[in-house]
Design a protein around this motif. Structure first.
Motif, PDB file in Angstrom:
ATOM      1  N   GLU A  79       0.830  -1.200   0.000  1.00  0.00           N
ATOM      2  CA  GLU A  79       0.000   0.000   0.000  1.00  0.00           C
ATOM      3  C   GLU A  79       0.866   1.253   0.000  1.00  0.00           C
ATOM      4  N   SER A  80       1.960   1.205   0.767  1.00  0.00           N
ATOM      5  CA  SER A  80       2.876   2.345   0.814  1.00  0.00           C
ATOM      6  C   SER A  80       3.524   2.569  -0.544  1.00  0.00           C
ATOM      7  N   THR A  81       3.920   1.461  -1.220  1.00  0.00           N
ATOM      8  CA  THR A  81       4.523   1.566  -2.552  1.00  0.00           C
ATOM      9  C   THR A  81       3.533   2.120  -3.553  1.00  0.00           C
ATOM     10  N   ASP A  82       2.300   1.616  -3.510  1.00  0.00           N
ATOM     11  CA  ASP A  82       1.263   2.104  -4.424  1.00  0.00           C
ATOM     12  C   ASP A  82       1.014   3.591  -4.219  1.00  0.00           C
ATOM     13  N   ALA A  83       0.969   4.020  -2.954  1.00  0.00           N
ATOM     14  CA  ALA A  83       0.737   5.430  -2.660  1.00  0.00           C
ATOM     15  C   ALA A  83       1.897   6.279  -3.169  1.00  0.00           C
ATOM     16  N   ALA A  84       3.131   5.764  -2.990  1.00  0.00           N
ATOM     17  CA  ALA A  84       4.302   6.506  -3.465  1.00  0.00           C
ATOM     18  C   ALA A  84       4.295   6.599  -4.984  1.00  0.00           C
ATOM     19  N   ASN A  85       3.942   5.495  -5.655  1.00  0.00           N
ATOM     20  CA  ASN A  85       3.875   5.497  -7.123  1.00  0.00           C
ATOM     21  C   ASN A  85       2.811   6.460  -7.630  1.00  0.00           C
ATOM     22  N   ALA A  86       1.665   6.479  -6.949  1.00  0.00           N
ATOM     23  CA  ALA A  86       0.586   7.388  -7.351  1.00  0.00           C
ATOM     24  C   ALA A  86       1.008   8.841  -7.174  1.00  0.00           C
ATOM     25  N   ALA A  87       1.698   9.123  -6.075  1.00  0.00           N
ATOM     26  CA  ALA A  87       2.170  10.491  -5.826  1.00  0.00           C
ATOM     27  C   ALA A  87       3.217  10.896  -6.867  1.00  0.00           C
ATOM     28  N   ASP A  88       4.097   9.947  -7.215  1.00  0.00           N
ATOM     29  CA  ASP A  88       5.128  10.226  -8.217  1.00  0.00           C
ATOM     30  C   ASP A  88       4.484  10.520  -9.570  1.00  0.00           C
ATOM     31  N   LYS A  89       3.490   9.717  -9.936  1.00  0.00           N
ATOM     32  CA  LYS A  89       2.794   9.910 -11.210  1.00  0.00           C
ATOM     33  C   LYS A  89       2.087  11.256 -11.247  1.00  0.00           C
ATOM     34  N   GLN A  90       1.442  11.611 -10.141  1.00  0.00           N
ATOM     35  CA  GLN A  90       0.731  12.891 -10.073  1.00  0.00           C
ATOM     36  C   GLN A  90       1.709  14.059 -10.175  1.00  0.00           C
ATOM     37  N   GLU A  91       2.860  13.938  -9.512  1.00  0.00           N
ATOM     38  CA  GLU A  91       3.879  14.990  -9.568  1.00  0.00           C
ATOM     39  C   GLU A  91       4.433  15.127 -10.983  1.00  0.00           C
ATOM     40  N   ALA A  92       4.633  13.977 -11.660  1.00  0.00           N
ATOM     41  CA  ALA A  92       5.162  13.989 -13.027  1.00  0.00           C
ATOM     42  C   ALA A  92       4.173  14.630 -13.995  1.00  0.00           C
ATOM     43  N   GLN A  93       2.890  14.316 -13.824  1.00  0.00           N
ATOM     44  CA  GLN A  93       1.868  14.904 -14.695  1.00  0.00           C
ATOM     45  C   GLN A  93       1.776  16.419 -14.478  1.00  0.00           C
ATOM     46  N   ALA A  94       1.909  16.846 -13.241  1.00  0.00           N
ATOM     47  CA  ALA A  94       1.893  18.281 -12.954  1.00  0.00           C
ATOM     48  C   ALA A  94       3.083  18.966 -13.602  1.00  0.00           C
ATOM     49  N   ASN A 106       3.942   5.422 -19.541  1.00  0.00           N
ATOM     50  CA  ASN A 106       4.110   5.490 -18.097  1.00  0.00           C
ATOM     51  C   ASN A 106       4.880   6.771 -17.788  1.00  0.00           C
ATOM     52  N   VAL A 107       4.282   7.644 -17.004  1.00  0.00           N
ATOM     53  CA  VAL A 107       4.879   8.947 -16.707  1.00  0.00           C
ATOM     54  C   VAL A 107       5.386   8.936 -15.274  1.00  0.00           C
ATOM     55  N   LYS A 108       6.661   9.255 -15.098  1.00  0.00           N
ATOM     56  CA  LYS A 108       7.212   9.269 -13.740  1.00  0.00           C
ATOM     57  C   LYS A 108       8.379  10.247 -13.653  1.00  0.00           C
ATOM     58  N   MET A 109       8.693  10.633 -12.432  1.00  0.00           N
ATOM     59  CA  MET A 109       9.780  11.568 -12.199  1.00  0.00           C
ATOM     60  C   MET A 109      11.119  10.875 -12.407  1.00  0.00           C
ATOM     61  N   GLY A 110      12.071  11.645 -12.956  1.00  0.00           N
ATOM     62  CA  GLY A 110      13.426  11.141 -13.127  1.00  0.00           C
ATOM     63  C   GLY A 110      14.373  11.823 -12.156  1.00  0.00           C
ATOM     64  N   GLU A 111      15.662  11.852 -12.523  1.00  0.00           N
ATOM     65  CA  GLU A 111      16.656  12.435 -11.641  1.00  0.00           C
ATOM     66  C   GLU A 111      16.736  13.947 -11.810  1.00  0.00           C
ATOM     67  N   THR A 112      17.510  14.573 -10.968  1.00  0.00           N
ATOM     68  CA  THR A 112      17.788  16.002 -11.106  1.00  0.00           C
ATOM     69  C   THR A 112      19.178  16.172 -11.718  1.00  0.00           C
ATOM     70  N   GLY A 113      19.423  17.345 -12.285  1.00  0.00           N
ATOM     71  CA  GLY A 113      20.714  17.616 -12.907  1.00  0.00           C
ATOM     72  C   GLY A 113      20.790  19.070 -13.335  1.00  0.00           C
ATOM     73  N   ARG A 114      21.790  19.391 -14.152  1.00  0.00           N
ATOM     74  CA  ARG A 114      21.960  20.759 -14.637  1.00  0.00           C
ATOM     75  C   ARG A 114      22.041  20.750 -16.157  1.00  0.00           C
ATOM     76  N   VAL A 115      21.387  21.741 -16.768  1.00  0.00           N
ATOM     77  CA  VAL A 115      21.427  21.938 -18.214  1.00  0.00           C
ATOM     78  C   VAL A 115      21.634  23.424 -18.471  1.00  0.00           C
TER      79      VAL A 115
END
Length: 341
Positions: free
Chosen positions: A23-38, A136-145
């Motif tokens: 349940e914790s993993t599912d919630a984290a995945n859902a939050a990640d997907k929502q953040e990525a879509q935003a 599948n939409v999800k957050m990736g890493e951070t970096g500099r460009v």
């Protein structure tokens, strides 16, 4: 019996722990997907509404092209200048949907309407609501460009009919600074990236043509008209690709001859071509249709993520162009039919 009850209690406890973890993993995945879509929506808005000016490099297979873009929002009007910095000089100045191309070597201006809205960094201009049905939409890493802190977002295809993408957005504004196209092996097949970018205050004088007074230049209007091409059907279009445009346009058949001064002395030969445009909201597939009275050889060509297929079909010549894998292009090309013929 007591041992059985103890064992059963251990098993139940383990099940409850695993269930809570799931349940914790599912919630984290859902939050990640929502953040990525935003973030995708922020990327879409930033490219259209912010003022920015910078230089970007486009790498496609063994080709590298450099361009400079200046974008300004004046009230409700978008004004944009794109300068091609390699090879023959070209400048495109767009005001909303009206585009003027400046070609200094022939002192020619070509005026036309914008056909698609997918130019970098506004590649998400037509962001569809059902994008997550096919990626599948999800957050990736951070970096500099280009000196800016960025957050990456990943779009992983759910089938083999499209490429994947990694998009790098500037953390504060959301402006897209780098876009990478990935194949099924997660290898970069092409990318486009700012090397220098200024966000915010832009000198509006940079939106003017760089060639001084162009009022005496030859002006051509690129005729693009809506069309009804329902006699052509495509049954093998990948899932999620919808027909977005049907049009007829005049295309140049040969370059104009030039005088010693570099001005055209004879008109360019032109012919009419029909065009069907399909899109999943991220990339497009175009089918160009014209009479097959020219001598051409059927075949295919790949340049980075871009694939082109040319084939003869009855009395017509078809050219299929798309930023999708070769398998998708073959499927589309083999499914095009002309009714009542």
């Amino acid at each position: 019996m007591r041992q059985t009850r103890v064992l059963l209690g251990v098993v139940l406890s383990l099940v409850m722990v695993l269930s809570a973890q799931a349940e914790s993993t599912d919630a984290a995945n859902a939050a990640d997907k929502q953040e990525a879509q935003a973030l995708l929506k922020k990327i879409q808005s930033a490219a259209q509404k912010l003022n920015y000016s910078g230089t970007f490099v486009y790498q496609q297979a063994n080709q590298i092209r450099t361009s400079r873009i200046t974008h300004v929002l004046e009230g409700r009007n978008e004004v944009e200048k794109l300068e091609i910095l390699d090879g023959q000089p070209r400048e495109y100045i767009r005001r909303n949907e009206d585009v003027t191309c400046y070609m200094p070597e022939t002192k020619t201006k070509i005026v036309e309407k914008r056909v698609t809205q997918d130019g970098f960094p506004a590649i998400l201009a037509a962001l569809p609501a059902d994008l997550t049905d096919y990626y599948n939409v999800k957050m990736g890493e951070t970096g500099r460009v280009a000196g800016f802190d960025c957050q990456a977002v990943l779009l992983e295809p759910k089938d083999n009919m499209r490429y994947g993408y990694k998009l790098w957005a500037e953390k504060n504004s959301g402006l897209l600074l780098r876009a990478q196209t990935l194949n099924g092996k997660n290898e970069i097949v092409e990318q486009i990236s700012f090397t220098q970018i200024g966000i915010g205050n832009v000198d509006h004088s940079h939106l003017k043509p760089s060639f001084g007074n162009t009022t005496a230049w030859h002006t051509e209007s690129s005729v693009i008209n809506p069309a009804n091409l329902n006699e052509w059907t495509v049954t093998g279009m990948p899932a999620g690709f919808k027909k977005v445009r049907e049009l007829k346009r005049m295309v140049a058949d040969a370059p104009a001859a030039k005088s010693a001064a570099g001005s055209p002395v004879m008109p360019v030969a032109r012919r009419e071509v029909s065009q069907l445009i399909f899109s999943d909201g991220l990339v497009a597939i175009s089918i160009f249709i014209e009479p097959g009275n020219q001598s051409r050889t059927e075949g295919s060509l790949q340049q980075g993520a871009l694939n082109i297929v040319g084939k003869r079909q009855g009395d017509y010549w078809l050219t299929i162009v798309g930023d999708v894998p070769p398998a998708a292009m073959r499927q589309v090309a083999n499914s095009i039919e002309l009714k009542n013929k």
